[in-house]
Structures are given as C-alpha cells and as structure tokens.
Design an enzyme around this catalytic site. Sequence first.
Site, PDB file in Angstrom:
ATOM      1  N   TYR A 141      38.595  -2.058  64.229  1.00 26.49           N
ATOM      2  CA  TYR A 141      38.325  -2.926  63.080  1.00 26.49           C
ATOM      3  C   TYR A 141      37.007  -3.635  63.336  1.00 26.49           C
ATOM      4  O   TYR A 141      36.755  -4.104  64.450  1.00 26.49           O
ATOM      5  CB  TYR A 141      39.455  -3.955  62.916  1.00 26.49           C
ATOM      6  CG  TYR A 141      39.209  -4.962  61.805  1.00 26.49           C
ATOM      7  CD1 TYR A 141      39.244  -4.572  60.468  1.00 26.49           C
ATOM      8  CD2 TYR A 141      38.946  -6.303  62.096  1.00 26.49           C
ATOM      9  CE1 TYR A 141      39.015  -5.512  59.438  1.00 26.49           C
ATOM     10  CE2 TYR A 141      38.726  -7.232  61.083  1.00 26.49           C
ATOM     11  CZ  TYR A 141      38.753  -6.823  59.761  1.00 26.49           C
ATOM     12  OH  TYR A 141      38.530  -7.738  58.753  1.00 26.49           O
ATOM     13  N   ASP A 236      31.009  -3.492  69.358  1.00 26.91           N
ATOM     14  CA  ASP A 236      31.577  -4.644  68.665  1.00 26.91           C
ATOM     15  C   ASP A 236      32.471  -5.378  69.660  1.00 26.91           C
ATOM     16  O   ASP A 236      33.596  -4.954  69.940  1.00 26.91           O
ATOM     17  CB  ASP A 236      32.360  -4.183  67.432  1.00 26.91           C
ATOM     18  CG  ASP A 236      32.914  -5.370  66.648  1.00 26.91           C
ATOM     19  OD1 ASP A 236      32.809  -6.510  67.139  1.00 26.91           O
ATOM     20  OD2 ASP A 236      33.462  -5.142  65.558  1.00 26.91           O
ATOM     21  N   LYS A 264      34.326 -15.190  67.551  1.00 27.15           N
ATOM     22  CA  LYS A 264      35.479 -15.815  68.207  1.00 27.15           C
ATOM     23  C   LYS A 264      35.075 -16.773  69.334  1.00 27.15           C
ATOM     24  O   LYS A 264      34.739 -17.919  69.092  1.00 27.15           O
ATOM     25  CB  LYS A 264      36.455 -14.737  68.685  1.00 27.15           C
ATOM     26  CG  LYS A 264      36.975 -13.899  67.490  1.00 27.15           C
ATOM     27  CD  LYS A 264      38.103 -12.999  67.847  1.00 27.15           C
ATOM     28  CE  LYS A 264      38.442 -11.999  66.758  1.00 27.15           C
ATOM     29  NZ  LYS A 264      39.446 -12.402  65.797  1.00 27.15           N
TER      30      LYS A 264
END
Length: 418
Positions: A141, A236, A264
């Site tokens: 994702y 990523d 994050k």
Amino acid sequence: MNNDILFQEALTHFPGGVNSPVRAFRAVGGTPKFFHKAWGCRFEDEDGRTFVDLCMSWGPMILGHAHGDILAAVAEAMQEGLSFGAPSRRELLLARRIKAMVPFIEKLRFVSSGTEAVMSALRVARGFTNRERVLKFDGCYHGHADAMLVKAGSGLVTFGIPSSAGVPVSYGELTSVLPLDDFEALESFFVERGSELACAIIEPIPANNGLLVQKPEFLKRLRELCSTYGALLIFDEVISGFRVGPGGAAEQYGITPDLATYGKIIGGGMPVGCYGGRKDVMAVVSPDGPVYQAGTLSGNPVAMAAGLATLERLTPQVYAELDGHAAKWAATFERIPGLKCPRIGSLLWPLFQESVRRSDAVQTGAITQFNKLHKAMLDQGIYLAPSGYEVAFLSTAHDDAAYADFEKAVAAVAPQFN
Ligand code: PMP
C-alpha cells in the site's frame, strides 16, 4: 454507552462515521471506539475503558503516546507560532537528523502525509526520467494517490486497472502491478517494459497486507533491474522507516534506493511526510527544477518539533531493546493455538497460518480467525488494529506491566482457539 452515541452522530457527519476507512470496524464487526486520552502504551475510550494499544496510531507512536519530552518540545514550538508559511529553523534540525540516520538521503522535501510523499516521489521520478510508467507490487500500500489505487490486470496484461472508483482507467494503464516474490514475473516484466519505466515503488518490508517479509534477493534483483533499465527505485518506508532501525529497511537489507518516502514516525504523531534521496534526482523539484510540488503547511514548525524530539530519542540501543521486547510479545502471541506471529523488529502480524510472502497466499480462513481474535482480545482490554491484514505496532512504552496484561489476555482467549 458514550461510544455508541458518538458513533451514531459520527455517521451523520462522516462517510461510515470515520475520517479514514481503516478505522471503521467493518472487517471485524462491531463499532469503532472513540478515544479521548492516551498515555504510554494505553488509551481510554469514551466509555471509560482502558486498553493496551497494539495499533499505536498505525505506527507513529514508537516512543508511546503523550511522551513527556515530545509534548514539551511541541509546547515550546507552539508558543512561538503554529505556522509561518515561510522557512523556519526547525525544518533544518529535522532534515539534519534524518540525513544523519539515513545517509543516502542527500536532499529531501517535507510534506504532510505519506500519501503526499509517495505522490510527489512518483512525479519526481517521472519528471527525472521523462518516462510515464510506474511499477508497483500487489500487497503493498502506498497511500491513496490515483496512480497507486490500481490492481493487477488479468492474465498476461501488464497494465493495471483502478482498484477504486473515481480513478480514471487511463491512469491505471500507466501503473503496472506485479506479485511480490515472483522472480520470473519480475524478469520478464523488465524485458518487456523496463525501458518505459520511470520507477518501481515497493514497501521493502510490506506491512499493509499483513507482514509479507520478502527475500533479500528479490529486493536486490529489483534494485539491479531498475539500474539496468534506467528506472528509479523508490522504497516506500512510511512504515519501516525509523521503525526497524535507524536507517529503516534500506539499511537492514543493505540496498540503496534512488528515492525513499517517509511518514508516521518522522512526525512523532503530527502530520509529516517526506520524500528524498539522490540530489541529482531531487534537483528536478520546484523551484530548482520543472517538477511542481508544494504545501501550505509543509515543514510546519510544531510538527517538525514533534518529529525531531522523536528521532533524537531513537538510538541503536533503543531499537535493540525494542526488538528484544517484541520477540517476547510475538512468542506470547503464539501461545494461541494456530497463531503464528511473523515479525520484523517491533512490527508483528498475528496470523492463523504459516507466514507468507504474497498477498494471494493469505487464506480467508486465517482472516476469519483473526476477526474472532480481535473481539476476544478487545474484551480482554487489548486493542488490535481492526483488520486481519494489519500489523501490530509495539513501542518503547510497552513495558512489563503491559506485557503482564497481554499475557493474561492471551491465556484467557487461547482456549477459544483449541
Ligand atoms: N505508504 C505506506 C507504506 C503506508 O503504510 C501508508 C499509510 N499506512 C502510506 C504510504 C500513506 O500514508 P498516509 O496515511 O500518511 O497518507
């Protein structure tokens, strides 16, 4: 029941009553809890129940909720102004720290979310290479940019098709999707389309479809093929960055991507993302180069302060300790009959089958079992992310007292799985 009252109202405001679909309890059943206070590894919902949190805001809170030093840094920054819309010193401090921890980042740009980081990195890769096609992997994702909401087309078709309504079919055609861990598919794809490829993007530690730990050789081969065909490799690391060690997955595997994306943890709980890497590649970014990318709140001083206070506390020793604790939690999870707990560092995946490397190898039965586990653990005061495809995140605040609560919960639910 305040939770239920709040949720009923939330349904009138927000689609599904939530501001991000992963927060809905649709997969596991029941209704989402509303939280009003968090500290360390615990948080309390609006009904006054306290839970040990194994989701930790989906990753950012690696030092625990409401960490005193981070709150102090935020308070100090806040006093000096919430947003300037002009450069400020704190952006430099966080950039310096990121570059010290991740040496291949020569230049970077702050944005406000992981999605934005990925979307921008893809644009940069396209602008740098003057190519349009991007490659992603099924089971990774990368946020909700149109180019990434694409799944594999059928059969031998190497073009993707939109996996969300609202994404133009023509966008999907520019994204190719391959399975993870399929060396042959990888080789033949590059032979066929490698020279059209702007970039390949991958979560080097795929952690959004459970934890699909890859063979290092797969990532190494991808690196080689990208170099051979003149495509950029984007890691990523929105989840793995600053999570599995100071230098993230790139350091762990000894592979240097051309660009990487983060989010994050670099915001310590505030909305921050960034992308960066080779300086010749980053030279195409506006205002130095022709690739436009901007943000009103990018490099927000309060968010920078939270990120810096977090990264400053992430020393190699902290990671080593976290790893040791996480091993204990994973082993305890496995006391539940049928449950395996694949793990990398403080990322754990409670899974009711042997560990897998590909998204299509996850059995529906395993997810059904997880749904039962979710409810049982919640009843025992342990909050897992509300989907069997999500990993659990541990923090340095998951202390002995929390471990004792977890052990007790596991003992209580284990008989249900005999
Ligand atoms: N990439 C990865 C690997 C992610 O895990 C996520 C979010 N879970 C994103 C990108 C998107 O980040 P955000 O939700 O901050 O937009």
